[in-house]
Motif scaffolding. Structure first.
Motif, PDB file in Angstrom:
ATOM      1  N   ASN A 171       0.846  -1.173   0.000  1.00 37.57           N
ATOM      2  CA  ASN A 171       0.000   0.000   0.000  1.00 37.57           C
ATOM      3  C   ASN A 171       0.893   1.238   0.000  1.00 37.57           C
ATOM      4  OD1 ASN A 171      -2.068  -1.994   0.883  1.00 37.57           O
ATOM      5  ND2 ASN A 171      -3.294  -0.149   1.101  1.00 37.57           N
ATOM      6  N   ASP A 172       0.424   2.302  -0.672  1.00 37.66           N
ATOM      7  CA  ASP A 172       1.170   3.559  -0.675  1.00 37.66           C
ATOM      8  C   ASP A 172       0.316   4.649  -0.040  1.00 37.66           C
ATOM      9  OD1 ASP A 172      -0.626   4.636  -2.595  1.00 37.66           O
ATOM     10  OD2 ASP A 172       0.600   3.914  -4.246  1.00 37.66           O
ATOM     11  N   ILE A 173       0.823   5.883   0.002  1.00 34.70           N
ATOM     12  CA  ILE A 173       0.115   6.942   0.711  1.00 34.70           C
ATOM     13  C   ILE A 173      -1.163   7.391   0.008  1.00 34.70           C
ATOM     14  CG2 ILE A 173       2.163   7.754   1.922  1.00 34.70           C
ATOM     15  CD1 ILE A 173       2.299  10.074  -0.110  1.00 34.70           C
ATOM     16  N   ALA A 174      -1.391   6.947  -1.231  1.00 36.73           N
ATOM     17  CA  ALA A 174      -2.626   7.304  -1.933  1.00 36.73           C
ATOM     18  C   ALA A 174      -3.777   6.352  -1.583  1.00 36.73           C
ATOM     19  CB  ALA A 174      -2.395   7.303  -3.439  1.00 36.73           C
ATOM     20  N   THR A 175      -3.490   5.278  -0.838  1.00 41.34           N
ATOM     21  CA  THR A 175      -4.546   4.345  -0.442  1.00 41.34           C
ATOM     22  C   THR A 175      -5.119   4.760   0.913  1.00 41.34           C
ATOM     23  OG1 THR A 175      -2.957   2.829   0.578  1.00 41.34           O
ATOM     24  CG2 THR A 175      -3.511   2.430  -1.729  1.00 41.34           C
ATOM     25  N   THR A 176      -6.172   4.088   1.330  1.00 39.17           N
ATOM     26  CA  THR A 176      -6.832   4.388   2.599  1.00 39.17           C
ATOM     27  C   THR A 176      -5.801   4.528   3.711  1.00 39.17           C
ATOM     28  OG1 THR A 176      -8.768   3.165   1.845  1.00 39.17           O
ATOM     29  CG2 THR A 176      -8.594   3.588   4.208  1.00 39.17           C
ATOM     30  N   ASN A 177      -5.968   5.571   4.524  1.00 37.88           N
ATOM     31  CA  ASN A 177      -4.979   5.981   5.517  1.00 37.88           C
ATOM     32  C   ASN A 177      -4.354   4.869   6.343  1.00 37.88           C
ATOM     33  OD1 ASN A 177      -3.781   8.394   5.816  1.00 37.88           O
ATOM     34  ND2 ASN A 177      -5.282   9.243   7.226  1.00 37.88           N
ATOM     35  N   SER A 178      -5.126   3.998   6.904  1.00 41.86           N
ATOM     36  CA  SER A 178      -4.580   2.994   7.819  1.00 41.86           C
ATOM     37  C   SER A 178      -4.419   1.620   7.162  1.00 41.86           C
ATOM     38  CB  SER A 178      -5.481   2.875   9.045  1.00 41.86           C
ATOM     39  OG  SER A 178      -6.774   2.480   8.641  1.00 41.86           O
ATOM     40  N   ALA A 179      -4.528   1.553   5.837  1.00 41.84           N
ATOM     41  CA  ALA A 179      -4.464   0.260   5.154  1.00 41.84           C
ATOM     42  C   ALA A 179      -3.021  -0.149   4.859  1.00 41.84           C
ATOM     43  CB  ALA A 179      -5.269   0.300   3.856  1.00 41.84           C
ATOM     44  N   PHE A 180      -2.703  -1.396   5.166  1.00 39.48           N
ATOM     45  CA  PHE A 180      -1.404  -1.984   4.875  1.00 39.48           C
ATOM     46  C   PHE A 180      -1.627  -3.190   3.969  1.00 39.48           C
ATOM     47  CE2 PHE A 180      -0.547   0.578   8.454  1.00 39.48           C
ATOM     48  CZ  PHE A 180       0.818   0.769   8.561  1.00 39.48           C
ATOM     49  N   SER A 181      -0.693  -3.429   3.053  1.00 34.00           N
ATOM     50  CA  SER A 181      -0.819  -4.568   2.153  1.00 34.00           C
ATOM     51  C   SER A 181      -0.632  -5.876   2.911  1.00 34.00           C
ATOM     52  CB  SER A 181       0.223  -4.488   1.043  1.00 34.00           C
ATOM     53  OG  SER A 181       1.521  -4.631   1.603  1.00 34.00           O
ATOM     54  N   SER A 182      -1.056  -6.948   2.283  1.00 34.01           N
ATOM     55  CA  SER A 182      -0.853  -8.293   2.813  1.00 34.01           C
ATOM     56  C   SER A 182      -0.005  -9.042   1.804  1.00 34.01           C
ATOM     57  CB  SER A 182      -2.210  -8.977   2.991  1.00 34.01           C
ATOM     58  OG  SER A 182      -2.036 -10.318   3.335  1.00 34.01           O
ATOM     59  N   MET A 183       1.199  -9.497   2.228  1.00 32.95           N
ATOM     60  CA  MET A 183       2.107 -10.185   1.315  1.00 32.95           C
ATOM     61  C   MET A 183       2.621 -11.468   1.966  1.00 32.95           C
ATOM     62  SD  MET A 183       4.314  -6.998  -0.276  1.00 32.95           S
ATOM     63  CE  MET A 183       5.277  -6.786   1.191  1.00 32.95           C
ATOM     64  N   GLN A 184       2.774 -12.500   1.144  1.00 32.99           N
ATOM     65  CA  GLN A 184       3.315 -13.774   1.612  1.00 32.99           C
ATOM     66  C   GLN A 184       4.209 -14.348   0.522  1.00 32.99           C
ATOM     67  OE1 GLN A 184       0.810 -16.516   3.925  1.00 32.99           O
ATOM     68  NE2 GLN A 184       1.162 -17.976   2.287  1.00 32.99           N
ATOM     69  N   THR A 185       5.433 -14.736   0.909  1.00 37.32           N
ATOM     70  CA  THR A 185       6.391 -15.309  -0.043  1.00 37.32           C
ATOM     71  C   THR A 185       6.933 -16.621   0.491  1.00 37.32           C
ATOM     72  OG1 THR A 185       7.048 -13.132  -0.841  1.00 37.32           O
ATOM     73  CG2 THR A 185       8.559 -14.947  -1.287  1.00 37.32           C
ATOM     74  N   PHE A 186       6.887 -17.650  -0.346  1.00 36.61           N
ATOM     75  CA  PHE A 186       7.425 -18.970  -0.024  1.00 36.61           C
ATOM     76  C   PHE A 186       8.697 -19.164  -0.842  1.00 36.61           C
ATOM     77  CE2 PHE A 186       7.850 -23.447  -1.140  1.00 36.61           C
ATOM     78  CZ  PHE A 186       7.837 -24.038   0.112  1.00 36.61           C
ATOM     79  N   ILE A 187       9.798 -19.515  -0.182  1.00 38.78           N
ATOM     80  CA  ILE A 187      11.082 -19.738  -0.840  1.00 38.78           C
ATOM     81  C   ILE A 187      11.474 -21.189  -0.605  1.00 38.78           C
ATOM     82  CG2 ILE A 187      13.493 -19.028  -1.028  1.00 38.78           C
ATOM     83  CD1 ILE A 187      12.503 -16.352   0.379  1.00 38.78           C
ATOM     84  N   ALA A 188      11.579 -21.955  -1.688  1.00 35.62           N
ATOM     85  CA  ALA A 188      11.837 -23.396  -1.590  1.00 35.62           C
ATOM     86  C   ALA A 188      13.324 -23.692  -1.447  1.00 35.62           C
ATOM     87  CB  ALA A 188      11.283 -24.099  -2.828  1.00 35.62           C
TER      88      ALA A 188
END
Length: 173
Positions: free
Chosen positions: A95-112
């Motif tokens: 999320n960047d500053i142009a998105t809803t004020n208190s919103a944070f992205s959700s990310m998940q990465t799997f490394i084999a």
């Protein structure tokens, strides 16, 4: 039986941070999982800020990624991209500053097979949440031409991760 062990969770404090980094990653497991919730100070108009990984401090052109985006309401609503010979691998979008004020992205990465001497493959899914107008889903498959991963850095080019951004690193064995 598969077990997940938390290596550590990093939360960005006041003033922000340029990166989240883990060094001296224990070589006791098979795979790695990075779970993060991030927001940056960049303004992309709500399309999100690209996050990246580098392994073992490698900034050479040893990374590749294939990306698929889904943006409801945009035309086209989904599109893809294949990138090779990169100096980092995508870690999703924040999320960047142009998105809803208190919103944070959700990310998940799997490394084999992170302890193996062979090349690494990874998969990422991320969602940019914006209560106002749009949400964006991004899925990626990537790779790194390197050996065992002993350190990992999560960052956004020339941007600051905002206070409250958090990331956790897990070892899967």
């Amino acid at each position: 039986m598969t077990a997940m062990t938390l290596v550590s969770t990093v939360t960005v404090g006041a003033g922000g941070a340029s990166q989240i980094e883990w060094s001296s990653i224990p070589q006791s497991g098979k795979d790695l999982l990075v779970v993060s919730s991030v927001r940056t100070d960049r303004n992309t108009g709500g399309y999100g800020d690209g996050m990246s990984f580098r392994f073992n401090g490698d900034s050479g052109f040893n990374y590749a990624v294939q990306v698929l985006w889904g943006i409801p309401g945009d035309s086209p609503a989904a599109y893809g991209q294949s990138l090779t010979s990169r100096d980092n691998v995508n870690a999703g979008s924040a999320n960047d500053i142009a998105t809803t004020n208190s919103a944070f992205s959700s990310m998940q990465t799997f490394i084999a097979n992170y302890t193996a001497a062979s090349n690494k493959s990874l998969s990422t899914e991320s969602v940019i949440e914006n209560n106002g107008t749009r949400s964006i889903l991004q899925m990626q498959a990537g790779g790194w031409a390197g050996g065992a991963i002993t350190s990992l850095r999560l960052f956004s080019f020339n941007q600051t991760l905002q206070q409250g951004s958090t990331a956790s690193l897990y070892i899967i064995s």
